[in-house]
Design a protein around this motif. Structure first.
Motif, PDB file in Angstrom:
ATOM      1  N   ASP A   1      78.499  49.203  46.871  1.00  0.00           N
ATOM      2  CA  ASP A   1      79.202  48.168  45.748  1.00  0.00           C
ATOM      3  C   ASP A   1      80.584  48.045  45.819  1.00  0.00           C
ATOM      4  N   ARG A   2      80.985  48.442  47.144  1.00  0.00           N
ATOM      5  CA  ARG A   2      82.414  48.100  47.317  1.00  0.00           C
ATOM      6  C   ARG A   2      82.734  48.177  49.063  1.00  0.00           C
ATOM      7  N   THR A   3      83.722  47.302  49.352  1.00  0.00           N
ATOM      8  CA  THR A   3      83.920  47.288  51.058  1.00  0.00           C
ATOM      9  C   THR A   3      85.135  48.229  51.276  1.00  0.00           C
ATOM     10  N   GLU A   4      84.959  49.092  52.227  1.00  0.00           N
ATOM     11  CA  GLU A   4      86.104  49.895  52.307  1.00  0.00           C
ATOM     12  C   GLU A   4      86.620  49.731  53.852  1.00  0.00           C
ATOM     13  N   PHE A   5      87.804  49.951  53.956  1.00  0.00           N
ATOM     14  CA  PHE A   5      88.675  49.942  55.280  1.00  0.00           C
ATOM     15  C   PHE A   5      89.364  51.151  55.662  1.00  0.00           C
ATOM     16  N   GLN A   6      88.608  51.823  56.466  1.00  0.00           N
ATOM     17  CA  GLN A   6      89.043  53.429  56.902  1.00  0.00           C
ATOM     18  C   GLN A   6      89.990  53.021  58.169  1.00  0.00           C
ATOM     19  N   ARG A   7      91.144  53.700  58.101  1.00  0.00           N
ATOM     20  CA  ARG A   7      91.985  53.750  59.178  1.00  0.00           C
ATOM     21  C   ARG A   7      91.440  54.375  60.303  1.00  0.00           C
ATOM     22  N   ALA A   8      91.358  54.496  61.533  1.00  0.00           N
ATOM     23  CA  ALA A   8      90.683  55.023  62.334  1.00  0.00           C
ATOM     24  C   ALA A   8      91.493  54.851  63.857  1.00  0.00           C
ATOM     25  N   ILE A   9      90.847  55.654  64.817  1.00  0.00           N
ATOM     26  CA  ILE A   9      91.562  55.559  66.343  1.00  0.00           C
ATOM     27  C   ILE A   9      90.012  55.153  67.013  1.00  0.00           C
ATOM     28  N   LEU A  10      90.201  54.192  67.871  1.00  0.00           N
ATOM     29  CA  LEU A  10      89.004  53.688  68.830  1.00  0.00           C
ATOM     30  C   LEU A  10      89.221  54.411  70.096  1.00  0.00           C
ATOM     31  N   GLY A  11      88.298  54.910  70.876  1.00  0.00           N
ATOM     32  CA  GLY A  11      88.396  55.420  71.975  1.00  0.00           C
ATOM     33  C   GLY A  11      86.945  55.222  72.712  1.00  0.00           C
ATOM     34  N   ARG A  12      86.739  56.501  73.609  1.00  0.00           N
ATOM     35  CA  ARG A  12      85.743  56.130  74.373  1.00  0.00           C
ATOM     36  C   ARG A  12      85.059  57.548  74.696  1.00  0.00           C
ATOM     37  N   GLY A  13      83.830  57.707  74.476  1.00  0.00           N
ATOM     38  CA  GLY A  13      82.991  59.190  74.767  1.00  0.00           C
ATOM     39  C   GLY A  13      82.970  59.437  76.111  1.00  0.00           C
ATOM     40  N   LYS A  14      82.268  60.564  76.388  1.00  0.00           N
ATOM     41  CA  LYS A  14      81.971  61.178  77.903  1.00  0.00           C
ATOM     42  C   LYS A  14      80.944  60.049  78.358  1.00  0.00           C
ATOM     43  N   ASP A  15      80.138  59.660  77.816  1.00  0.00           N
ATOM     44  CA  ASP A  15      79.215  58.575  78.162  1.00  0.00           C
ATOM     45  C   ASP A  15      79.715  57.168  78.334  1.00  0.00           C
ATOM     46  N   GLY A  16      80.945  57.081  78.135  1.00  0.00           N
ATOM     47  CA  GLY A  16      81.368  55.821  78.307  1.00  0.00           C
ATOM     48  C   GLY A  16      81.007  54.757  76.906  1.00  0.00           C
ATOM     49  N   LYS A  17      80.377  55.212  76.091  1.00  0.00           N
ATOM     50  CA  LYS A  17      80.223  54.462  74.840  1.00  0.00           C
ATOM     51  C   LYS A  17      81.493  54.513  73.788  1.00  0.00           C
ATOM     52  N   PRO A  18      81.895  53.351  73.063  1.00  0.00           N
ATOM     53  CA  PRO A  18      82.869  53.320  72.450  1.00  0.00           C
ATOM     54  C   PRO A  18      82.770  54.259  71.129  1.00  0.00           C
TER      55      PRO A  18
END
Length: 438
Positions: free
Chosen positions: A374-391
């Motif tokens: 019942d609410r929208t959240e905007f979490q601050r984060a760091i986008l990267g890539r795992g060892k399998d190549g997936k984001p």
């Protein structure tokens, strides 16, 4: 159904993020309709290509030529007529009678059993409709090539005249936020200037007795004003004209004077601070005197309190239009989140942009995230890539609305939607990148 910013429906309970976004968009549409009744071409400028980046195209850009201007080769290889091809493994042998270069067409004709060595972009010679890539051929002699019939079909690797753009057709449609590739496309058509919408004038101010400007000493309980600098950076990313109205103290006279002065010169006024339930009492009265503004509670985190509406034209104003107003929260992170979620799209829409919402991508959460429905959240984060190549994406630590470090270290928002609950490590989540936004 469209509601006024002061509609009791909007004031009685927390608004869903999507409801708030729609109400803002509907009001901007009304403002644009009013503006069209007052002015037309005065809001359009002619600018050179080197000044057009991040401006919004005001009219369709029509191509003055066909692109390509003639049939040409899509790659380096050999041009010939494809009537000699079939589906068998039989070998085709062709005599090489010359070479065609980009910008230097071959003037002769190509007959049966003949071909022409051709470079990428070179005009297709008379009698040719097919190009075989050089690497698919063998050369038994300097004057001949061989290849299997089944390697390609007639007409392959040829770019047709007008295949990309046709003379008189739109190359770029109105409403585009112009990117480097758009400027390159215009230049490739021989176009040196573009018609764009005038830059919006956006006034910003911060309100609060505790705020100090840079260079002043901090006394007990005071803090430096960071919000105007964050807003300046956000607005510069949109290439808008910024009017900095400074810090305004928490008293009705100063606030009303500041709002009136800003409305005289700006299309949009953005303030930060003074919109929570306890702080907004006299601000509400000022807004009722100056225009049609509602104080909202939005079901989101961070950034729950927000004011939104219009200030009516006042004596001495530079234009007869209403001024769009956003009253953002005082917490630094909440200011940037509410700008990203509501203000940015409204500014682009008001400035004539066709596409106002940034695209989302998805990534795998590296850790569990607690989330109330019942609410929208905007979490601050760091986008990267795992060892399998997936984001993958990981949070920047504490997510408090006043922790600017959580924004400074982040390169994206993790967006947890209204009806979502807790997120488990390994779940896919929606992500909005900061690049080009914040």
């Amino acid at each position: 159904m469209t509601h006024s910013p002061n509609d009791p429906i909007l004031l009685s309970s927390s608004l869903h993020v999507d409801e708030a976004r729609k109400a803002i968009s509907d009001l901007v549409k009304d403002l644009l309709a009013e503006a069209r009744n007052i002015t037309s071409q005065s809001a359009i400028e002619l600018v050179s290509l080197d000044q057009a980046i991040n401006r919004i195209l005001a009219e369709d850009l029509l191509s003055p030529i066909d692109v390509p201007s003639a049939d040409n080769s899509a790659m380096d290889g050999y041009a010939f007529h494809g009537n000699c091809l079939g589906n068998s493994e039989d070998i085709v042998s062709l005599k090489v009678i010359g070479t065609a270069y980009a910008g230097k067409p071959f003037e002769g004709n190509i007959g049966a059993g003949e071909c022409l060595k051709i470079m990428t972009g070179a005009l297709m010679p008379n009698g040719c409709d097919t190009v075989i890539p050089q690497e698919l051929t063998s050369t038994p002699s300097d004057a001949s090539i061989e290849f299997k019939q089944s390697l390609l079909k007639p007409g392959e690797n040829r770019r047709l005249r007008g295949e990309d753009l046709q003379n008189g057709k739109p190359a770029i449609e109105a409403g585009r936020l112009l990117r480097p590739s758009d400027l390159g496309l215009a230049a490739s058509l021989g176009i040196a200037t573009l018609k764009v919408h005038r830059k919006l004038k956006v006034a910003i101010l911060s309100s609060g007795d505790e705020l100090r400007t840079l260079g002043e000493a901090l006394d007990a309980g005071s803090i430096y004003d960071s919000n105007r600098y964050s807003l300046t950076g956000l607005l510069n990313r949109l290439d808008l004209e910024i009017i900095d109205c400074g810090i305004v103290r928490d008293d009705p006279v100063s606030l009303k004077e500041a709002f009136c002065n800003a409305a005289k010169v700006a299309d949009v006024l953005i303030s930060s601070g003074g919109v929570s339930v306890g702080e907004a009492d006299f601000t509400k009265q000022i807004m009722q005197d100056l225009g049609d503004v509602g104080f909202w509670k939005i079901a989101m985190r961070p950034g729950r309190p927000m004011a939104f509406g219009t200030l009516k034209p006042i004596a001495g104003q530079s234009s007869p239009h209403k001024t769009l107003f956003f009253g953002l929260p005082g917490n630094p992170v909440a200011v940037m989140v509410t700008f990203y979620q509501f203000v940015r799209a409204a500014l682009l829409q008001l400035n004539g942009a066709a596409q106002t919402e940034p695209p989302l991508t998805q990534a795998i959460s590296e850790s569990a995230i607690r989330k109330k429905p019942d609410r929208t959240e905007f979490q601050r984060a760091i986008l990267g890539r795992g060892k399998d190549g997936k984001p993958t994406v990981k949070l920047t630590g504490s997510q408090g609305a006043g922790i600017l470090r959580s924004m400074s270290e982040a390169n994206c928002f993790v967006i947890l939607h209204h009806d979502q609950g807790n997120i488990a490590a390994g779940d896919w989540v929606d992500v909005a990148l900061f690049d080009g936004l914040l």
